[in-house]
Design a protein around this motif. Structure first.
Motif, PDB file in Angstrom:
ATOM      1  N   ILE A  15      56.884  55.380  62.068  1.00 34.79           N
ATOM      2  CA  ILE A  15      58.019  54.921  61.262  1.00 34.79           C
ATOM      3  C   ILE A  15      58.628  53.740  62.021  1.00 34.79           C
ATOM      4  CG2 ILE A  15      60.270  55.523  60.313  1.00 34.79           C
ATOM      5  CD1 ILE A  15      59.342  58.444  60.266  1.00 34.79           C
ATOM      6  N   LEU A  16      58.944  52.761  61.250  1.00 34.91           N
ATOM      7  CA  LEU A  16      59.499  51.529  61.859  1.00 34.91           C
ATOM      8  C   LEU A  16      60.814  51.220  61.210  1.00 34.91           C
ATOM      9  CD1 LEU A  16      59.183  49.169  63.792  1.00 34.91           C
ATOM     10  CD2 LEU A  16      58.084  47.911  61.886  1.00 34.91           C
ATOM     11  N   ASN A  17      61.846  51.234  62.038  1.00 32.51           N
ATOM     12  CA  ASN A  17      63.148  50.832  61.555  1.00 32.51           C
ATOM     13  C   ASN A  17      63.338  49.365  61.871  1.00 32.51           C
ATOM     14  OD1 ASN A  17      63.826  53.438  60.653  1.00 32.51           O
ATOM     15  ND2 ASN A  17      64.431  54.046  62.773  1.00 32.51           N
ATOM     16  N   GLU A  18      64.155  48.846  61.038  1.00 32.40           N
ATOM     17  CA  GLU A  18      64.377  47.406  61.223  1.00 32.40           C
ATOM     18  C   GLU A  18      65.120  47.141  62.493  1.00 32.40           C
ATOM     19  OE1 GLU A  18      66.282  45.957  57.770  1.00 32.40           O
ATOM     20  OE2 GLU A  18      64.500  46.178  56.466  1.00 32.40           O
ATOM     21  N   SER A  19      65.985  48.150  62.871  1.00 35.55           N
ATOM     22  CA  SER A  19      66.788  47.905  64.050  1.00 35.55           C
ATOM     23  C   SER A  19      66.099  48.370  65.317  1.00 35.55           C
ATOM     24  CB  SER A  19      68.165  48.624  63.933  1.00 35.55           C
ATOM     25  OG  SER A  19      67.951  50.020  63.736  1.00 35.55           O
ATOM     26  N   ASP A  20      65.052  49.161  65.184  1.00 35.95           N
ATOM     27  CA  ASP A  20      64.385  49.689  66.356  1.00 35.95           C
ATOM     28  C   ASP A  20      63.115  48.919  66.632  1.00 35.95           C
ATOM     29  OD1 ASP A  20      66.369  51.515  66.499  1.00 35.95           O
ATOM     30  OD2 ASP A  20      65.263  53.068  65.315  1.00 35.95           O
ATOM     31  N   GLU A  21      62.653  49.248  67.851  1.00 34.48           N
ATOM     32  CA  GLU A  21      61.391  48.619  68.199  1.00 34.48           C
ATOM     33  C   GLU A  21      60.272  49.483  67.705  1.00 34.48           C
ATOM     34  OE1 GLU A  21      61.365  48.138  72.368  1.00 34.48           O
ATOM     35  OE2 GLU A  21      62.816  46.479  72.392  1.00 34.48           O
ATOM     36  N   LEU A  22      59.043  49.032  67.694  1.00 33.60           N
ATOM     37  CA  LEU A  22      57.898  49.764  67.247  1.00 33.60           C
ATOM     38  C   LEU A  22      57.619  50.868  68.271  1.00 33.60           C
ATOM     39  CD1 LEU A  22      55.567  46.936  65.985  1.00 33.60           C
ATOM     40  CD2 LEU A  22      56.841  48.576  64.595  1.00 33.60           C
ATOM     41  N   HIS A  70      56.419  37.235  60.052  1.00 36.61           N
ATOM     42  CA  HIS A  70      55.655  37.853  58.946  1.00 36.61           C
ATOM     43  C   HIS A  70      54.410  38.533  59.481  1.00 36.61           C
ATOM     44  CE1 HIS A  70      58.092  36.613  55.578  1.00 36.61           C
ATOM     45  NE2 HIS A  70      58.100  35.305  56.023  1.00 36.61           N
ATOM     46  N   ASP A  71      53.749  37.928  60.483  1.00 40.13           N
ATOM     47  CA  ASP A  71      52.551  38.560  61.054  1.00 40.13           C
ATOM     48  C   ASP A  71      52.894  39.870  61.764  1.00 40.13           C
ATOM     49  OD1 ASP A  71      51.022  36.486  60.124  1.00 40.13           O
ATOM     50  OD2 ASP A  71      50.980  35.365  62.035  1.00 40.13           O
ATOM     51  N   ALA A  72      54.015  39.901  62.488  1.00 41.31           N
ATOM     52  CA  ALA A  72      54.439  41.138  63.186  1.00 41.31           C
ATOM     53  C   ALA A  72      54.783  42.238  62.191  1.00 41.31           C
ATOM     54  CB  ALA A  72      55.639  40.854  64.094  1.00 41.31           C
ATOM     55  N   LYS A  73      55.445  41.875  61.143  1.00 40.81           N
ATOM     56  CA  LYS A  73      55.814  42.850  60.113  1.00 40.81           C
ATOM     57  C   LYS A  73      54.566  43.405  59.436  1.00 40.81           C
ATOM     58  CE  LYS A  73      58.970  43.462  56.254  1.00 40.81           C
ATOM     59  NZ  LYS A  73      59.950  42.847  55.372  1.00 40.81           N
ATOM     60  N   ALA A  74      53.593  42.584  59.203  1.00 40.77           N
ATOM     61  CA  ALA A  74      52.357  43.049  58.567  1.00 40.77           C
ATOM     62  C   ALA A  74      51.612  44.006  59.477  1.00 40.77           C
ATOM     63  CB  ALA A  74      51.473  41.847  58.221  1.00 40.77           C
ATOM     64  N   ILE A  75      51.646  43.791  60.806  1.00 41.83           N
ATOM     65  CA  ILE A  75      50.986  44.698  61.756  1.00 41.83           C
ATOM     66  C   ILE A  75      51.674  46.058  61.758  1.00 41.83           C
ATOM     67  CG2 ILE A  75      50.550  45.071  64.232  1.00 41.83           C
ATOM     68  CD1 ILE A  75      50.170  42.014  64.410  1.00 41.83           C
ATOM     69  N   GLN A  76      53.011  46.088  61.723  1.00 38.67           N
ATOM     70  CA  GLN A  76      53.757  47.339  61.717  1.00 38.67           C
ATOM     71  C   GLN A  76      53.432  48.155  60.474  1.00 38.67           C
ATOM     72  OE1 GLN A  76      57.923  46.434  62.113  1.00 38.67           O
ATOM     73  NE2 GLN A  76      57.737  45.913  64.335  1.00 38.67           N
ATOM     74  N   GLU A  77      53.375  47.482  59.338  1.00 33.32           N
ATOM     75  CA  GLU A  77      53.064  48.195  58.105  1.00 33.32           C
ATOM     76  C   GLU A  77      51.660  48.752  58.173  1.00 33.32           C
ATOM     77  OE1 GLU A  77      53.652  45.466  54.930  1.00 33.32           O
ATOM     78  OE2 GLU A  77      55.854  45.560  55.050  1.00 33.32           O
ATOM     79  N   ASP A 115      50.038  49.789  60.911  1.00 33.24           N
ATOM     80  CA  ASP A 115      50.051  50.903  61.833  1.00 33.24           C
ATOM     81  C   ASP A 115      50.718  52.117  61.204  1.00 33.24           C
ATOM     82  OD1 ASP A 115      48.732  49.400  63.713  1.00 33.24           O
ATOM     83  OD2 ASP A 115      50.579  48.792  64.805  1.00 33.24           O
ATOM     84  N   PHE A 116      51.711  51.922  60.403  1.00 30.75           N
ATOM     85  CA  PHE A 116      52.392  53.032  59.740  1.00 30.75           C
ATOM     86  C   PHE A 116      51.451  53.776  58.821  1.00 30.75           C
ATOM     87  CE2 PHE A 116      54.754  54.575  56.029  1.00 30.75           C
ATOM     88  CZ  PHE A 116      55.579  55.520  56.625  1.00 30.75           C
ATOM     89  N   HIS A 117      50.737  53.017  58.089  1.00 27.86           N
ATOM     90  CA  HIS A 117      49.822  53.679  57.166  1.00 27.86           C
ATOM     91  C   HIS A 117      48.691  54.355  57.915  1.00 27.86           C
ATOM     92  CE1 HIS A 117      51.690  52.301  53.494  1.00 27.86           C
ATOM     93  NE2 HIS A 117      51.734  51.020  53.996  1.00 27.86           N
TER      94      HIS A 117
END
Length: 394
Positions: free
Chosen positions: A385-392, A369-376, A378-380
């Motif tokens: 763009i972050l795909n679920e299957s790809d790396e950041l 959950h912490d990693a997902k929150a960081i990606q979101e 950075d996107f904003h």
């Protein structure tokens, strides 16, 4: 002790007892002791001679206790269960405490009568009178004169006069005698009253007793009586001697024959019993040997019995130790306790593993959950763009 000395002592005790009785009357013992305490009435010779020792000692004990109370002395030590010697010793101790001299052993009071018993009671009674501040007053002797009555009846005519009949005169009262002081009784015909001190009278009797003894003087003709009696006895012996001699000789012959028979019989018995006596001696010696062996065997048995007791005690000690060791070795309670502890440890390990798995899963989920929150974020900020299957990526 001579008869005169014993008689003197008896008179002294009687005089002391008489004085004691008078002092008890002065102490009002009839009201205070007999009625209130329930004591037994005394007479003027109660403690002089032995009548009933136990009863006299009980009466002495009760009377001493009452006299101690009259002297304000506590009698708590006088216990009914005390033996007479102990009670007598307690009485002597109390007498010494109140200042009465006592120089005789307690056994003298145990008998319950005699000089020492009366002495103790008399001293206590005297102390009690002194305590009450009683004083003797001097006796007053009044001289009385009797006047003759003028109106005496005149004897009628025909009555028998005292002069004519001496027996009638002796039965009548003594006539009055006229003196310068008046009419008085004839002293020769009055009752004689003794004013002599009993102790002085006893001393005088003891002094004069030796002089008034009757001594029978030997008669001058007494030797003739002995001589006549001797001749008479000699004649009687001469008369009886021949017949008595024949009887004695016959008796001596018979006793001699009997003694010879006894001697022969004794000789025959000794001859016939010689073999038996020899055998008896042998048997007696054998018996002594057997008795000695029996004594030795008895001593040996006693020693072996003592050894057996010691061995038995050691055996019991060893057996107790073996029983204790066997009970310890066969006791499975420690093994059962170890098994229960292992089972408990296994259960606790399983619970710990479960908790570790739960915590690992929680930590992994939190990391995700912490990693997902960081990606979101950075996107904003950077338009990534972050795909679920790809790396950041940038």
């Amino acid at each position: 002790m001579s008869e005169q000395q014993s008689g003197q002592d008896q008179l002294d005790v009687t005089a002391m007892m008489d004085e004691l009785y008078d002092k008890l009357i002065l102490l009002n013992y009839e009201q205070s002791y007999l009625k209130q305490k329930g004591g037994k009435p005394l007479n003027r010779a109660y403690f002089v001679n032995q009548t009933n020792s136990s009863e006299q000692f009980n009466q002495f004990k009760t009377l001493v206790k009452w006299l101690f109370q009259q002297n304000d002395v506590q009698t708590s030590d006088f216990n009914k269960l005390d033996d007479p010697v102990t009670l007598s010793q307690n009485i002597i101790n109390e007498l010494k405490n109140i200042g009465i001299e006592v120089d005789f052993p307690p056994i003298k009071l145990k008998q319950g009568f005699g000089e020492y018993v009366v002495y103790v009671l008399l001293q206590l009674a005297t102390k009690a009178l002194q305590k009450k501040k009683f004083q003797y007053k001097k006796a007053k002797i009044e001289q009385q004169s009797q006047t003759r009555q003028d109106d005496e009846p005149v004897q009628e005519t025909g009555s028998v006069s005292s002069d004519s009949d001496p027996e009638v005169a002796s039965e009548e009262e003594p006539e009055d005698v006229f003196t310068e002081q008046g009419f008085q009784k004839d002293e020769d015909k009055m009752v004689i009253e003794s004013n002599v001190n009993p102790k002085e009278w006893a001393k005088e009797v003891e002094r004069a007793a030796q002089k008034i003894k009757i001594v029978i003087k030997p008669d001058a003709g007494e030797w003739r009586q002995h001589f006549d009696a001797t001749k008479q006895y000699s004649n009687q012996i001469k008369t009886i001697l021949p017949e008595a001699r024949i009887k004695l000789e016959r008796m001596g012959d018979e006793l001699g024959e009997i003694l010879d028979r006894i001697t022969k019989r004794e000789y025959n018995i000794n001859e016939n019993m010689s073999e038996m006596s020899t055998e008896f001696k042998k048997k007696n010696e054998e018996y002594k040997k057997i008795e000695l062996q029996y004594q030795n065997y008895t001593n040996a048995k006693k020693e072996m019995t003592d050894q057996y007791k010691q061995i038995q005690e050691k055996f019991e000690t060893v057996q107790n130790k073996l029983n204790e060791h066997g009970s310890v070795s066969t006791n499975q309670s420690p093994v059962i306790s170890i098994k229960a502890a292992l089972t408990k440890l296994r259960l606790e390990i399983k619970q710990m593993d479960l908790r570790i798995g739960v915590l690992s899963h929680t930590i992994l989920q939190r990391t995700f959950h912490d990693a997902k929150a960081i990606q979101e974020r950075d996107f904003h900020e950077h338009g990534l763009i972050l795909n679920e299957s790809d790396e950041l990526t940038d």
